[in-house]
Design an enzyme around this catalytic site. Structure first.
Site, PDB file in Angstrom:
ATOM      1  N   GLY A   1       2.996  -1.189   4.263  1.00 52.45           N
ATOM      2  CA  GLY A   1       2.962   0.228   3.920  1.00 52.45           C
ATOM      3  C   GLY A   1       4.351   0.721   3.587  1.00 52.45           C
ATOM      4  O   GLY A   1       4.878   0.510   2.484  1.00 52.45           O
ATOM      5  N   GLY A   2       4.978   1.363   4.558  1.00 52.71           N
ATOM      6  CA  GLY A   2       6.273   2.006   4.354  1.00 52.71           C
ATOM      7  C   GLY A   2       7.314   1.159   3.625  1.00 52.71           C
ATOM      8  O   GLY A   2       7.981   1.642   2.709  1.00 52.71           O
TER       9      GLY A   2
ATOM     10  N   GLU B   1      -5.048  -5.166  10.649  1.00 52.01           N
ATOM     11  CA  GLU B   1      -4.028  -4.139  10.826  1.00 52.01           C
ATOM     12  C   GLU B   1      -4.305  -3.393  12.133  1.00 52.01           C
ATOM     13  O   GLU B   1      -5.137  -2.462  12.153  1.00 52.01           O
ATOM     14  CB  GLU B   1      -4.081  -3.130   9.670  1.00 52.01           C
ATOM     15  CG  GLU B   1      -3.758  -3.723   8.316  1.00 52.01           C
ATOM     16  CD  GLU B   1      -3.239  -2.650   7.357  1.00 52.01           C
ATOM     17  OE1 GLU B   1      -2.144  -2.820   6.843  1.00 52.01           O
ATOM     18  OE2 GLU B   1      -3.934  -1.634   7.143  1.00 52.01           O
TER      19      GLU B   1
ATOM     20  N   ASN C   1       0.854  -1.183   0.000  1.00 50.20           N
ATOM     21  CA  ASN C   1       0.000   0.000   0.000  1.00 50.20           C
ATOM     22  C   ASN C   1       0.897   1.242   0.000  1.00 50.20           C
ATOM     23  O   ASN C   1       1.511   1.556   1.008  1.00 50.20           O
ATOM     24  CB  ASN C   1      -0.896  -0.042   1.248  1.00 50.20           C
ATOM     25  CG  ASN C   1      -1.760   1.194   1.381  1.00 50.20           C
ATOM     26  OD1 ASN C   1      -1.816   2.035   0.481  1.00 50.20           O
ATOM     27  ND2 ASN C   1      -2.440   1.318   2.511  1.00 50.20           N
ATOM     28  N   TRP C   2       0.946   1.901  -1.129  1.00 50.44           N
ATOM     29  CA  TRP C   2       1.844   3.062  -1.261  1.00 50.44           C
ATOM     30  C   TRP C   2       1.282   4.313  -0.588  1.00 50.44           C
ATOM     31  O   TRP C   2       1.971   5.328  -0.483  1.00 50.44           O
ATOM     32  CB  TRP C   2       2.120   3.358  -2.754  1.00 50.44           C
ATOM     33  CG  TRP C   2       2.828   2.266  -3.480  1.00 50.44           C
ATOM     34  CD1 TRP C   2       3.230   1.058  -2.970  1.00 50.44           C
ATOM     35  CD2 TRP C   2       3.238   2.257  -4.855  1.00 50.44           C
ATOM     36  NE1 TRP C   2       3.852   0.303  -3.944  1.00 50.44           N
ATOM     37  CE2 TRP C   2       3.864   1.024  -5.114  1.00 50.44           C
ATOM     38  CE3 TRP C   2       3.122   3.173  -5.908  1.00 50.44           C
ATOM     39  CZ2 TRP C   2       4.388   0.687  -6.368  1.00 50.44           C
ATOM     40  CZ3 TRP C   2       3.640   2.843  -7.171  1.00 50.44           C
ATOM     41  CH2 TRP C   2       4.266   1.612  -7.381  1.00 50.44           C
ATOM     42  N   LYS C   3       0.030   4.259  -0.180  1.00 54.32           N
ATOM     43  CA  LYS C   3      -0.640   5.401   0.460  1.00 54.32           C
ATOM     44  C   LYS C   3      -0.465   6.665  -0.409  1.00 54.32           C
ATOM     45  O   LYS C   3      -0.421   6.552  -1.638  1.00 54.32           O
ATOM     46  CB  LYS C   3      -0.132   5.583   1.889  1.00 54.32           C
ATOM     47  CG  LYS C   3      -0.256   4.283   2.703  1.00 54.32           C
ATOM     48  CD  LYS C   3      -0.085   4.437   4.175  1.00 54.32           C
ATOM     49  CE  LYS C   3      -0.256   3.083   4.850  1.00 54.32           C
ATOM     50  NZ  LYS C   3      -0.152   3.128   6.299  1.00 54.32           N
TER      51      LYS C   3
ATOM     52  N   SER D   1       3.624  -2.125  10.247  1.00 55.97           N
ATOM     53  CA  SER D   1       5.083  -2.108  10.444  1.00 55.97           C
ATOM     54  C   SER D   1       5.760  -3.428  10.076  1.00 55.97           C
ATOM     55  O   SER D   1       6.722  -3.849  10.720  1.00 55.97           O
ATOM     56  CB  SER D   1       5.427  -1.714  11.883  1.00 55.97           C
ATOM     57  OG  SER D   1       5.006  -0.381  12.141  1.00 55.97           O
TER      58      SER D   1
ATOM     59  N   GLY E   1       2.557   2.251  10.773  1.00 54.80           N
ATOM     60  CA  GLY E   1       3.466   3.384  10.601  1.00 54.80           C
ATOM     61  C   GLY E   1       4.193   3.789  11.879  1.00 54.80           C
ATOM     62  O   GLY E   1       4.795   4.856  11.938  1.00 54.80           O
TER      63      GLY E   1
ATOM     64  N   HIS F   1      -9.623   0.780   5.345  1.00 56.20           N
ATOM     65  CA  HIS F   1      -8.314   1.026   5.946  1.00 56.20           C
ATOM     66  C   HIS F   1      -8.507   1.965   7.139  1.00 56.20           C
ATOM     67  O   HIS F   1      -9.317   2.889   7.086  1.00 56.20           O
ATOM     68  CB  HIS F   1      -7.356   1.644   4.915  1.00 56.20           C
ATOM     69  CG  HIS F   1      -5.939   1.629   5.405  1.00 56.20           C
ATOM     70  ND1 HIS F   1      -5.487   2.533   6.323  1.00 56.20           N
ATOM     71  CD2 HIS F   1      -4.908   0.796   5.138  1.00 56.20           C
ATOM     72  CE1 HIS F   1      -4.208   2.260   6.597  1.00 56.20           C
ATOM     73  NE2 HIS F   1      -3.835   1.206   5.883  1.00 56.20           N
TER      74      HIS F   1
ATOM     75  N   GLU G   1      -6.902   4.372   8.197  1.00 55.58           N
ATOM     76  CA  GLU G   1      -6.713   5.802   7.914  1.00 55.58           C
ATOM     77  C   GLU G   1      -7.987   6.398   7.317  1.00 55.58           C
ATOM     78  O   GLU G   1      -8.311   7.560   7.558  1.00 55.58           O
ATOM     79  CB  GLU G   1      -5.499   5.992   6.990  1.00 55.58           C
ATOM     80  CG  GLU G   1      -4.196   5.755   7.752  1.00 55.58           C
ATOM     81  CD  GLU G   1      -3.056   5.197   6.934  1.00 55.58           C
ATOM     82  OE1 GLU G   1      -3.098   5.283   5.693  1.00 55.58           O
ATOM     83  OE2 GLU G   1      -2.119   4.657   7.551  1.00 55.58           O
TER      84      GLU G   1
HETATM   85  P1  13P Z   1       3.097   0.372   7.607  1.00 54.85           P
HETATM   86  O1  13P Z   1       3.658  -0.903   7.036  1.00 54.85           O
HETATM   87  O2  13P Z   1       3.807   1.604   7.114  1.00 54.85           O
HETATM   88  O3  13P Z   1       2.991   0.291   9.103  1.00 54.85           O
HETATM   89  O4  13P Z   1       1.600   0.512   7.062  1.00 54.85           O
HETATM   90  C1  13P Z   1       0.745  -0.555   7.154  1.00 54.85           C
HETATM   91  C2  13P Z   1      -0.493  -0.261   6.405  1.00 54.85           C
HETATM   92  O5  13P Z   1      -1.285   0.578   6.811  1.00 54.85           O
HETATM   93  C3  13P Z   1      -0.726  -0.964   5.149  1.00 54.85           C
HETATM   94  O6  13P Z   1      -2.012  -0.748   4.685  1.00 54.85           O
END
Ligand code: 13P
Length: 247
Positions: free
Chosen positions: A229-230, A167, A9-11, A208, A173, A95, A97
């Site tokens: 994510g990251g 998640e 997920n590149w957000k 993470s 994050g 998600h 967020e």
């Molecule tokens: P991180 O891997 O940056 O913690 O993000 C996880 C995430 O929200 C994937 O959708």
């Protein structure tokens, strides 16, 4: 056990150029026959360009969001059909967020799930508790309710065809991962909630995930892969994690 998947997920990161570079770098990698399916979720504005890079690729494309409506006067929204048309196979719904920052309720998440499936996309339903809820001992209850909201709208038979990603909000994050035991406990509860028919549903862990902690997480009985994510923003890091998913 569900089908093994590794999702990135590149957000809201990257330029058109960096998105194309990352997609091309991932696409150069020669996946083994039995490798887990890889899915990338670029920002919407880059979907069409990334889709062109991935033409004939084994890497699947997904979107980070979808409208709960199929078409009409919904300024700024994008329908499931439009995403399918751009080459998307998957879409993230719920998600944390979007639940927390954009105020999406479990009802709206369920409607987005339904709209995605109706359009022919595979939804990845994201669920997870906040730190406060975990400390209050409510983790399993919160997650079960988030899934129940979708089951209530579309029925269990539809939910088991999708992918569910656990998640924990406090692990996203933050660099703080759920321990493999904490993650497995929730995954196992989800598996039980889905019943006999859900034994083959793919369940992902996210929060993470990195190359150092992925192996132990992915070894857990009810964890079929990861939503990253990251660490999915750099090809070498993401590919290292992808290799740790057991196919
Ligand atoms: P991180 O891997 O940056 O913690 O993000 C996880 C995430 O929200 C994937 O959708």
């Amino acid at each position: 056990m569900g089908k093994p998947l590794i999702a990135g997920n590149w957000k809201m990161h990257g330029t058109a150029e960096s998105a194309l570079t990352l997609a091309a770098q991932l696409n150069q990698y020669r996946f083994q026959e039995n490798a887990a399916e890889m899915i990338i979720f670029p920002p919407l504005v880059h979907i069409s360009a990334v889709s062109a890079v991935l033409a004939d690729s084994s890497i699947a494309l997904g979107a980070q969001n979808v409208s709960q409506y199929s078409n009409g006067a919904y300024t700024g929204e994008v329908s499931g059909e439009m995403l399918l048309d751009q080459g998307c196979k998957y879409v993230l719904v719920g998600h944390s967020e979007r639940r927390a920052v954009m105020g999406e309720s479990s009802q709206v998440v369920a409607e987005k799930f339904r709209a995605a499936q109706n359009a022919g996309l595979i939804p990845i339903l994201c669920v997870g508790e906040t730190l406060e809820q975990r400390h209050a001992g409510k983790t399993l209850e919160v997650v079960a309710k988030q899934i129940d909201a979708v089951i209530d709208l579309v029925g269990l038979n539809k939910v088991i065809q999708a992918v569910i990603a656990y998640e924990p909000v406090w692990a996203i994050g933050t660099g703080e991962t759920a321990s493999p035991q904490q993650a497995q406990q929730v995954h196992s509860a989800i598996r039980t909630q889905l019943g006999e028919a859900g034994q083959a549903t793919t369940l992902l862990y996210g929060g993470s995930v990195n190359a150092s902690n992925a192996a132990e997480l992915f070894e857990q009985l009810d964890i079929d892969g990861g939503l990253v994510g990251g660490a999915s923003l750099e090809a070498d890091k993401f590919l290292k994690i992808a290799q740790l998913v057991e196919a």
